[in-house]
Scaffold this active site. Structure first.
Site, mmCIF file in Angstrom:
data_model
loop_
_atom_site.group_PDB
_atom_site.id
_atom_site.type_symbol
_atom_site.label_atom_id
_atom_site.label_comp_id
_atom_site.label_asym_id
_atom_site.label_seq_id
_atom_site.Cartn_x
_atom_site.Cartn_y
_atom_site.Cartn_z
ATOM 1 N N ARG A 232 -7.952 13.076 -13.743
ATOM 2 C CA ARG A 232 -7.107 11.904 -13.965
ATOM 3 C C ARG A 232 -7.375 11.375 -15.371
ATOM 4 N NH1 ARG A 232 -8.972 6.953 -10.865
ATOM 5 N NH2 ARG A 232 -9.707 6.400 -12.930
ATOM 6 N N HIS A 236 -6.521 4.496 -12.720
ATOM 7 C CA HIS A 236 -6.002 4.721 -11.365
ATOM 8 C C HIS A 236 -4.589 4.131 -11.265
ATOM 9 C CE1 HIS A 236 -5.467 4.856 -7.103
ATOM 10 N NE2 HIS A 236 -5.351 3.546 -7.054
ATOM 11 N N TYR A 245 -16.133 2.733 -15.165
ATOM 12 C CA TYR A 245 -16.818 3.722 -14.310
ATOM 13 C C TYR A 245 -16.620 5.186 -14.704
ATOM 14 C CZ TYR A 245 -12.215 3.982 -12.059
ATOM 15 O OH TYR A 245 -10.880 4.153 -11.825
HETATM 16 C C1 LIG Z 1 -5.093 3.897 4.216
HETATM 17 C C2 LIG Z 1 -5.415 3.374 2.847
HETATM 18 N N1 LIG Z 1 -6.678 3.018 2.551
HETATM 19 C C3 LIG Z 1 -6.974 2.549 1.308
HETATM 20 C C4 LIG Z 1 -6.000 2.413 0.363
HETATM 21 C C5 LIG Z 1 -6.343 1.856 -1.022
HETATM 22 N N2 LIG Z 1 -6.217 2.906 -2.022
HETATM 23 C C6 LIG Z 1 -5.116 3.028 -2.775
HETATM 24 S S1 LIG Z 1 -5.190 4.334 -3.785
HETATM 25 C C7 LIG Z 1 -6.734 4.749 -3.271
HETATM 26 C C8 LIG Z 1 -7.435 5.959 -3.834
HETATM 27 C C9 LIG Z 1 -6.725 7.219 -3.466
HETATM 28 O O1 LIG Z 1 -7.303 8.327 -4.060
HETATM 29 P P1 LIG Z 1 -6.666 9.757 -3.972
HETATM 30 O O2 LIG Z 1 -6.142 10.020 -2.610
HETATM 31 O O3 LIG Z 1 -7.664 10.709 -4.513
HETATM 32 O O4 LIG Z 1 -5.377 9.660 -4.918
HETATM 33 P P2 LIG Z 1 -5.319 9.372 -6.491
HETATM 34 O O5 LIG Z 1 -5.078 7.916 -6.658
HETATM 35 O O6 LIG Z 1 -6.598 9.823 -7.079
HETATM 36 O O7 LIG Z 1 -4.144 10.154 -6.993
HETATM 37 C C10 LIG Z 1 -7.180 3.853 -2.299
HETATM 38 C C11 LIG Z 1 -8.495 3.915 -1.647
HETATM 39 C C12 LIG Z 1 -4.683 2.808 0.716
HETATM 40 N N3 LIG Z 1 -3.669 2.750 -0.145
HETATM 41 N N4 LIG Z 1 -4.421 3.289 1.950
#
Ligand SMILES: Cc1ncc(C[n+]2csc(CCOP(=O)(O)OP(=O)(O)O)c2C)c(N)n1
Ligand SMILES: [Mg+2]
Length: 334
Positions: A232, A236, A245
């Site tokens: 990435r 985020h 971080y």
């Molecule tokens: C069920 C749920 N739990 C927590 C969140 C909060 N949240 C939003 S994005 C994220 C990280 C997701 O990481 P990843 O699946 O690796 O996708 P990336 O953002 O890295 O593309 C979190 C914990 C959420 N959207 N849905």
């Protein structure tokens, strides 16, 4: 499996440049307060665009998480229009017109994985051709939905491709804290399906892996789990400060493997790309985005449309909620 030919590779790179350019513009629009929170695509383009170019848009469905929309251009320009409406607060569901086979983005992690399996199972029961590809992140793979859906898909041999985009972060959680498994692909062994790891910075390799998974899916051989590893490169989301971080040496090393730089270099060497072409494509990307933003700004917000498209026939409870919403808005909106 065949790699993309020169023409396909040019189209893939064009879509990658458009996605990166438009992502930059979206970031600025958010900072200007013109749109809501967005999740940048930077670093994920080769995986998303490479995967989508291996699909048959007429028969195959795509279920994005939230980082993918700008990379789905191959499914039609309407995807950007729908995404811009969404960025201005309109529900996404109502704006992806038929017959485009893209399901609205899913913010609730992994929630689209059971939908993908249900859709794929339904397609196989109806003898519909095609496959279903669902994108999700390394973080989403920790959700129960992933394991439940993966297990059921293995048993049913559903024509689904699980594409885990391992960008090494789930907000500030690194993969070392996400799983103790050797890889995300290895989780496929519990589902009894193949698991494949691919260098997600190379769209040709992603194209190849998805083509192979698609071939299995449409020939009744069932699902495949692909782990596509990228980094990435941005935050985020616009609500995040990664400098708190992300180790800066790790980020600079990843920037040297930026999927756009390496493919651009290769295409230029083979006379398949030029600086003029780059400028032309970037210009198009920005103009197209301005056009989509303008269209979205001129579309009146209909708060009650958030209740549309939930069921084919509206339930009693939803009808009551719609009535309540319209009454509380005092008839100012529909
Ligand atoms: C069920 C749920 N739990 C927590 C969140 C909060 N949240 C939003 S994005 C994220 C990280 C997701 O990481 P990843 O699946 O690796 O996708 P990336 O953002 O890295 O593309 C979190 C914990 C959420 N959207 N849905
Ligand atoms: Mg991630």
């Amino acid at each position: 499996m065949p790699k993309p030919n020169d023409n396909q590779l040019q189209m893939i790179f064009e879509d990658m440049v458009i996605a990166r350019t438009q992502a930059g513009r979206l970031w600025n629009l958010q900072r200007q307060g013109q749109i809501g929170t967005i999740a940048p695509i930077d670093g994920h383009e080769a995986t998303i665009v490479g995967a989508v170019h291996a699909l048959e848009t007429e028969s195959d469905w795509v279920l994005p998480q939230y980082r993918e929309p700008l990379g789905l251009r191959r499914y039609g320009p309407e995807i950007l229009d729908a995404f811009m409406l969404y960025n201005l607060g309109h529900p996404l569901g109502g704006h992806i017109p038929d017959p485009i086979k893209v399901v609205p983005s899913q913010i609730s992690l992994a929630a689209s994985i059971p939908h993908a399996v249900g859709l794929a199972w339904g397609m196989s029961l109806k003898n519909d051709p095609g496959a279903v590809l669902v994108f999700f992140g390394d973080g989403a793979s920790s959700e129960g939905d992933f394991y439940e859906a993966g297990n059921l898909a293995g048993v049913l041999k559903a024509p689904v491709i699980f594409l885990c985009v391992n960008n090494q972060w789930a907000i500030s959680t690194p993969t070392s804290l996400q799983t103790a498994a050797d890889s995300f692909a290895s989780k496929s062994s519990a589902f009894g399906i193949p698991g494949v790891q691919v260098d997600g910075n190379d769209p040709s390799l992603v194209f190849e892996a998805v083509s192979e998974a698609r071939e299995r899916a449409v020939n009744g051989k069932g699902p495949t789990l692909i782990e596509s590893t990228v980094y990435r490169l941005g935050a985020h989301t616009t609500a995040d400060d990664p400098t708190r971080y992300v180790p800066s040496e790790e980020l600079s090393a990843a920037k040297k493997r930026d999927p756009l730089l390496s493919l651009q270099k290769e295409l230029k060497k083979r006379n398949l790309w030029s600086d003029e072409k780059q400028n032309e494509v970037e210009k198009y990307a920005l103009e197209r985005m301005d056009e989509a933003l303008e269209k979205a700004k001129n579309t009146p917000l209909q708060p009650s449309s958030v209740l549309d498209h939930c069921f084919e026939t509206e339930t009693l409870r939803l009808s009551k909620q719609r009535k309540y919403l319209l009454e509380s808005l005092g008839g100012a909106h529909e």
